[in-house]
Design an enzyme around this catalytic site. Sequence first.
Site, mmCIF file in Angstrom:
data_model
loop_
_atom_site.group_PDB
_atom_site.id
_atom_site.type_symbol
_atom_site.label_atom_id
_atom_site.label_comp_id
_atom_site.label_asym_id
_atom_site.label_seq_id
_atom_site.Cartn_x
_atom_site.Cartn_y
_atom_site.Cartn_z
ATOM 1 N N ILE A 182 0.824 -1.211 0.000
ATOM 2 C CA ILE A 182 0.000 0.000 0.000
ATOM 3 C C ILE A 182 0.865 1.271 0.000
ATOM 4 O O ILE A 182 0.454 2.313 -0.493
ATOM 5 C CB ILE A 182 -1.003 -0.014 1.184
ATOM 6 C CG1 ILE A 182 -2.043 1.083 0.995
ATOM 7 C CG2 ILE A 182 -0.305 0.139 2.519
ATOM 8 C CD1 ILE A 182 -3.325 0.875 1.740
ATOM 9 N N ALA A 229 3.910 6.922 10.220
ATOM 10 C CA ALA A 229 4.006 7.503 11.560
ATOM 11 C C ALA A 229 3.690 6.424 12.581
ATOM 12 O O ALA A 229 2.803 5.598 12.376
ATOM 13 C CB ALA A 229 3.018 8.657 11.703
ATOM 14 N N LYS A 235 9.441 11.413 16.435
ATOM 15 C CA LYS A 235 8.069 11.893 16.616
ATOM 16 C C LYS A 235 7.776 12.007 18.114
ATOM 17 O O LYS A 235 7.804 11.004 18.833
ATOM 18 C CB LYS A 235 7.097 10.909 15.950
ATOM 19 C CG LYS A 235 5.638 11.250 16.197
ATOM 20 C CD LYS A 235 4.705 10.308 15.454
ATOM 21 C CE LYS A 235 3.278 10.513 15.905
ATOM 22 N NZ LYS A 235 2.342 9.550 15.320
ATOM 23 N N LEU A 248 -3.817 -4.729 7.550
ATOM 24 C CA LEU A 248 -5.030 -4.184 6.930
ATOM 25 C C LEU A 248 -6.100 -5.246 6.728
ATOM 26 O O LEU A 248 -7.287 -4.931 6.695
ATOM 27 C CB LEU A 248 -4.672 -3.529 5.592
ATOM 28 C CG LEU A 248 -3.725 -2.322 5.693
ATOM 29 C CD1 LEU A 248 -3.326 -1.830 4.314
ATOM 30 C CD2 LEU A 248 -4.357 -1.187 6.493
ATOM 31 N N THR A 298 -2.109 4.177 14.609
ATOM 32 C CA THR A 298 -2.212 2.969 15.433
ATOM 33 C C THR A 298 -2.077 1.650 14.662
ATOM 34 O O THR A 298 -1.915 0.602 15.283
ATOM 35 C CB THR A 298 -3.568 2.957 16.182
ATOM 36 O OG1 THR A 298 -4.600 3.396 15.303
ATOM 37 C CG2 THR A 298 -3.530 3.856 17.384
ATOM 38 N N ILE A 340 0.187 0.219 12.601
ATOM 39 C CA ILE A 340 1.427 -0.569 12.690
ATOM 40 C C ILE A 340 1.536 -1.163 14.099
ATOM 41 O O ILE A 340 1.945 -2.312 14.280
ATOM 42 C CB ILE A 340 2.652 0.305 12.325
ATOM 43 C CG1 ILE A 340 2.558 0.698 10.844
ATOM 44 C CG2 ILE A 340 3.965 -0.418 12.618
ATOM 45 C CD1 ILE A 340 3.595 1.703 10.379
HETATM 46 C C1 LIG Z 1 -4.112 6.397 4.097
HETATM 47 C C2 LIG Z 1 -3.441 5.539 5.092
HETATM 48 C C3 LIG Z 1 -2.502 6.077 5.959
HETATM 49 C C4 LIG Z 1 -1.888 5.291 6.928
HETATM 50 N N1 LIG Z 1 -1.028 5.847 7.823
HETATM 51 C C5 LIG Z 1 -0.555 5.096 8.838
HETATM 52 C C6 LIG Z 1 0.301 5.648 9.818
HETATM 53 O O1 LIG Z 1 0.683 6.816 9.757
HETATM 54 N N2 LIG Z 1 0.716 4.848 10.815
HETATM 55 C C7 LIG Z 1 0.345 3.539 10.911
HETATM 56 O O2 LIG Z 1 0.695 2.878 11.875
HETATM 57 N N3 LIG Z 1 -0.406 2.977 9.957
HETATM 58 C C8 LIG Z 1 -0.863 3.719 8.936
HETATM 59 N N4 LIG Z 1 -1.620 3.135 7.970
HETATM 60 C C9 LIG Z 1 -1.792 1.692 7.962
HETATM 61 C C10 LIG Z 1 -0.549 1.048 7.347
HETATM 62 O O3 LIG Z 1 -0.334 1.559 6.057
HETATM 63 C C11 LIG Z 1 -0.733 -0.454 7.292
HETATM 64 O O4 LIG Z 1 -1.081 -0.927 8.554
HETATM 65 C C12 LIG Z 1 0.555 -1.119 6.899
HETATM 66 O O5 LIG Z 1 1.084 -0.558 5.746
HETATM 67 C C13 LIG Z 1 0.346 -2.597 6.710
HETATM 68 O O6 LIG Z 1 -0.232 -2.896 5.487
HETATM 69 P P1 LIG Z 1 -0.308 -4.428 5.107
HETATM 70 O O7 LIG Z 1 1.052 -4.994 5.153
HETATM 71 O O8 LIG Z 1 -1.347 -5.064 5.948
HETATM 72 O O9 LIG Z 1 -0.862 -4.418 3.604
HETATM 73 P P2 LIG Z 1 -0.137 -4.074 2.218
HETATM 74 O O10 LIG Z 1 0.901 -3.052 2.352
HETATM 75 O O11 LIG Z 1 -1.262 -3.827 1.264
HETATM 76 O O12 LIG Z 1 0.590 -5.422 1.804
HETATM 77 C C14 LIG Z 1 -0.100 -6.515 1.233
HETATM 78 C C15 LIG Z 1 0.902 -7.565 0.792
HETATM 79 O O13 LIG Z 1 0.193 -8.705 0.351
HETATM 80 C C16 LIG Z 1 0.731 -9.148 -0.866
HETATM 81 N N5 LIG Z 1 -0.312 -9.830 -1.643
HETATM 82 C C17 LIG Z 1 -1.608 -9.467 -1.780
HETATM 83 N N6 LIG Z 1 -2.252 -10.343 -2.581
HETATM 84 C C18 LIG Z 1 -1.340 -11.283 -2.938
HETATM 85 C C19 LIG Z 1 -1.386 -12.441 -3.758
HETATM 86 N N7 LIG Z 1 -2.501 -12.813 -4.385
HETATM 87 N N8 LIG Z 1 -0.258 -13.154 -3.901
HETATM 88 C C20 LIG Z 1 0.892 -12.800 -3.287
HETATM 89 N N9 LIG Z 1 0.991 -11.723 -2.507
HETATM 90 C C21 LIG Z 1 -0.106 -10.971 -2.343
HETATM 91 C C22 LIG Z 1 1.234 -7.885 -1.551
HETATM 92 O O14 LIG Z 1 2.208 -8.167 -2.515
HETATM 93 C C23 LIG Z 1 1.811 -7.135 -0.350
HETATM 94 O O15 LIG Z 1 3.126 -7.590 -0.130
HETATM 95 C C24 LIG Z 1 -2.217 3.909 6.994
HETATM 96 C C25 LIG Z 1 -3.116 3.352 6.082
HETATM 97 C C26 LIG Z 1 -3.741 4.152 5.145
HETATM 98 C C27 LIG Z 1 -4.723 3.546 4.199
#
Ligand SMILES: Cc1cc2nc3c(=O)[nH]c(=O)nc-3n(C[C@H](O)[C@H](O)[C@H](O)COP(=O)(O)OP(=O)(O)OC[C@H]3O[C@@H](n4cnc5c(N)ncnc54)[C@H](O)[C@@H]3O)c2cc1C
Length: 495
Positions: A45, A50, A78, A331, A342, A344
């Site tokens: 994503i 932060a 921070k 997520l 919150t 992370i």
């Molecule tokens: C606008 C916004 C702002 C944010 N700001 C903050 C912040 O300031 N502080 C904070 O703590 N959190 C924040 N967050 C939350 C934070 O971004 C997420 O908690 C964090 O990035 C974790 O994301 P993730 O790893 O769960 O998902 P993602 O980063 O979406 O990773 C998903 C992974 O799954 C893999 N994947 C998906 N489908 C498949 C498939 N079919 N086959 C193989 N691999 C696959 C992808 O390749 C990727 O590696 C924010 C979120 C948003 C939306």
Amino acid sequence: MNSSVNKVVILGGGTSGWISAALLKKIMGSTIAIELVESDDIGTIGVGEATIPPIRDLNNVLGINEADFLRETKATIKLGINFENWKSQGHSYLHGFGAAGKSLPFCPFHHLLKRANQLEDDSHLWQYDLNHLCAKAGRFAQIKSHDPIMNLPYAYHFDAGLYAKYLRKYSEKIGVIRTEGLVEHVEQCSTSGYIKSLHLKNGRVISGDLFLDCSGFKGLLIQEKLRTGYEDWSHLLQCDRAIAVPSERLEQTLPYTRSIAHTAGWQWRIPLQHRNGNGMVYSSSHCSEQQAIDTLMNNLTSKAIADPKVIKFQTGRRYQQWNKNVLAIGLSSGFLEPLESTSIHLVQSAIVRLGHLFPHHGIDSLLVDEYNKQSALEFEQIRDFLVLHYHATERTDSDFWQDMRHMKIPDSLALKIEMFKHNGRLTNTKNDLFTEHSWLQVMLGQGIVPQDYHPLANSMSDEKLAVMLRKIKEIKQEPIDKLPTHDEFLAMFCS
Ligand SMILES: Cc1cc2nc3c(=O)[nH]c(=O)nc-3n(C[C@H](O)[C@H](O)[C@H](O)COP(=O)(O)OP(=O)(O)OC[C@H]3O[C@@H](n4cnc5c(N)ncnc54)[C@H](O)[C@@H]3O)c2cc1C
């Protein structure tokens, strides 16, 4: 399922996948094997920059060198979040990570201050808060003092992409296997419904005993396969879109996040060593995408270095974070908007919880239920804290803020607000991530003023109280000018 859990498969290599891999391997060591699958075609994503202070516990457990970490992830310090225009336009306050003043047994500091304010004293809470004083002076150092009133808790801002890379390197070094590939098919046991294996586009099959779904919002395993369901909280946290855009770094690096309220949402500014992270979180029922983009782009303080990216989300949580042999982490487990940074942390606490409740002799409903109960409470407590920021506002200048003021809030939050209004007491719910110091700053910052104070605040004379407050102020102010600026600190520490 009674067979023992020897192999954990993590689907996803974003922040949540790599934190999970690093921390779980560190906790469980050679007792389990961990394989992480991620797809370079899908990517991550790319936001989430932060954090809050417990991230330093995570780094300590992992044995990460702080200077190396700051250098490699282009991180900054921070000390809190500055909320601007939230209570009313032109007003701002810092939600700092520390505790203001000095409390007496059974009598938190703000009761003493309330009493003093009813006498001659017109000082406010933040004048007694080291995080606020350092943040506003743009200064920072790791203050070493045995006196708890000189604690200066801090967290980091970092580059999300560099952070995932950093943890990947770390995890692979301690034995996590990484597999690149796109999961096309998920195989389930026909009788139990448990996940058996992930089938990749390149023909590889990855089997495991326990699966961590870190696949992002879609929840490939927890939702698309297991249909776990989602509790929607968008009636409470109505923002459902974000626009993110990086911009050039500013000359002076602030040691705090800025959260600036606009007519239908708010804007973040996150200072990093090499650039700024910016974004606009808004409600699509109150504002069009173009309006949000315009507001964000017109309010950047440095030149954008990429096109704005739109991200849709729905606030809420999975009904079960752990379902069969799948745990949703990151997520995929739910989303509370980024107002208090919150998400992370929720990844970190999910893995710590799993470490405590690890089903090494097989998946047992007692462990699963306990895990789900604790996760649900954690999400609800954070939700209430976020709703407080929106609801307790004096703003009436848009439909959005009118709706925020008049929405029905959870009873748990309504009770907290009433209690504070009547007598300044803060109900400290067990295990709440946000301590009473956080609740206090946001309650006061949003304009909730207690009518009364604790009777123990009357236990000293007016003169003694005045002397005590003056001394605390002096003690907290004393080190500020001697500290390096935040930029000087980063240059010295990272060199
Ligand atoms: C606008 C916004 C702002 C944010 N700001 C903050 C912040 O300031 N502080 C904070 O703590 N959190 C924040 N967050 C939350 C934070 O971004 C997420 O908690 C964090 O990035 C974790 O994301 P993730 O790893 O769960 O998902 P993602 O980063 O979406 O990773 C998903 C992974 O799954 C893999 N994947 C998906 N489908 C498949 C498939 N079919 N086959 C193989 N691999 C696959 C992808 O390749 C990727 O590696 C924010 C979120 C948003 C939306």
